[in-house]
Design an enzyme around this catalytic site. Structure first.
Site, short mmCIF file in Angstrom:
data_model
loop_
_atom_site.label_atom_id
_atom_site.label_comp_id
_atom_site.label_asym_id
_atom_site.label_seq_id
_atom_site.Cartn_x
_atom_site.Cartn_y
_atom_site.Cartn_z
N GLU A 66 -4.15 1.89 -7.24
CA GLU A 66 -4.54 2.97 -6.34
C GLU A 66 -3.64 4.19 -6.55
O GLU A 66 -2.57 4.28 -5.93
CB GLU A 66 -4.38 2.52 -4.88
CG GLU A 66 -5.25 1.37 -4.46
CD GLU A 66 -5.54 1.45 -2.98
OE1 GLU A 66 -6.72 1.50 -2.64
OE2 GLU A 66 -4.59 1.50 -2.18
N HIS A 94 0.86 -1.20 0.00
CA HIS A 94 0.00 0.00 0.00
C HIS A 94 0.89 1.25 0.00
O HIS A 94 1.94 1.27 0.65
CB HIS A 94 -0.90 -0.04 1.24
CG HIS A 94 -2.02 0.95 1.17
ND1 HIS A 94 -1.84 2.30 1.41
CD2 HIS A 94 -3.34 0.79 0.89
CE1 HIS A 94 -3.00 2.91 1.27
NE2 HIS A 94 -3.93 2.02 0.96
C1 PEP Z 1 -6.97 3.05 0.49
O1 PEP Z 1 -6.34 3.53 1.39
O2 PEP Z 1 -6.67 1.92 0.04
C2 PEP Z 1 -8.06 3.83 -0.08
C3 PEP Z 1 -8.51 3.50 -1.26
O3 PEP Z 1 -8.53 4.86 0.67
P1 PEP Z 1 -9.79 5.79 0.34
O4 PEP Z 1 -10.92 4.91 -0.10
O5 PEP Z 1 -10.08 6.50 1.63
O6 PEP Z 1 -9.39 6.73 -0.75
#
Ligand code: PEP
Length: 223
Positions: free
Chosen positions: A149, A100
């Site tokens: 992400e 992450h």
């Molecule tokens: C995450 O931390 O994996 C994430 C997607 O956070 P958020 O949904 O708050 O953007």
């Protein structure tokens, strides 16, 4: 109908009482509003301190929920103070989030460490949910679940566009032969469908909106 993974990443939040309250409320939603979960895998990733407790509670409530860890040791069992190794995770959870961006940024995790974590997960039959920040993030071989992400979308309220997320997912699938690519970053009940409608997006990693059981249930329902 394609399979969708809908993963709650609680990050460093929730006490035992709060986790119990969340699961009970989520269970109430599941019982009172019958939704089709045949193609949806719901996975909760709490802190390590909550995994044992939630695993017992999940079993007693008989919920259609799997558990995941938010991290995994890059080492096997042994003298690694503070680490939780794959064999310990496997007793309680089926998945582990790896790489992450918050771990890369705040704990200086390198590709080398992250690759070791993916190896340890596979050694103990824990499925890695391997996070990538963009199409250039290095990915180990044989990863079946990737979460795209973009850091600019995490916790900001500014998600990527479904079209761009789909384009990245398609690129990753063709380059790495990955079966499932999830999207994460400011996913909410209002925007989730615009992403799940995309042909190459196979689910979601949800941070902030997963902390409230009603909000998360709406995401599962609308996906
Ligand atoms: C995450 O931390 O994996 C994430 C997607 O956070 P958020 O949904 O708050 O953007």
């Amino acid at each position: 109908m394609k399979k969708l993974f809908i993963i709650a990443n609680w990050k460093s939040n929730k006490t035992l009482d709060e986790a119990k309250d969340w699961l009970n409320k989520f269970s109430d939603h599941l019982k009172s509003e019958s939704i089709d979960l045949s193609n949806k895998e719901i996975i909760i990733c709490p802190s390590f301190t909550l995994l044992g407790f939630l695993s017992d509670l999940n079993r007693s409530l008989n919920l259609p929920i799997k558990l995941g860890a938010q991290d995994i040791s890059p080492f096997d069992q042994g003298a690694y103070t503070g680490e939780i190794y794959g064999g310990q995770i496997k007793e309680l959870a089926d998945y582990a989030i790896i790489g992450h961006s918050e771990r890369r940024q705040n704990f200086n995790e390198s590709d080398e460490t992250i690759f070791k974590k993916a190896d340890q997960a596979r050694k103990f039959a824990v499925i890695p949910v391997f996070c990538i920040q963009n199409e250039n993030t290095t990915i180990p071989e044989n990863i079946s679940v990737i979460a795209y992400e973009p850091p600019s979308a995490i916790g900001t309220g500014h998600p990527d566009t479904p079209e761009n997320a789909d384009k990245i997912a398609e690129m990753v699938k063709s380059k790495y032969n990955t079966q499932f690519v999830l999207y994460g970053g400011s996913v909410k009940s209002e925007n989730v469908k615009s992403f799940s409608d995309m042909p190459n997006i196979d689910g979601f990693l949800v941070g902030g909106a997963s902390l409230n059981p009603s909000d998360f249930f709406q995401i599962v329902k609308n996906a």
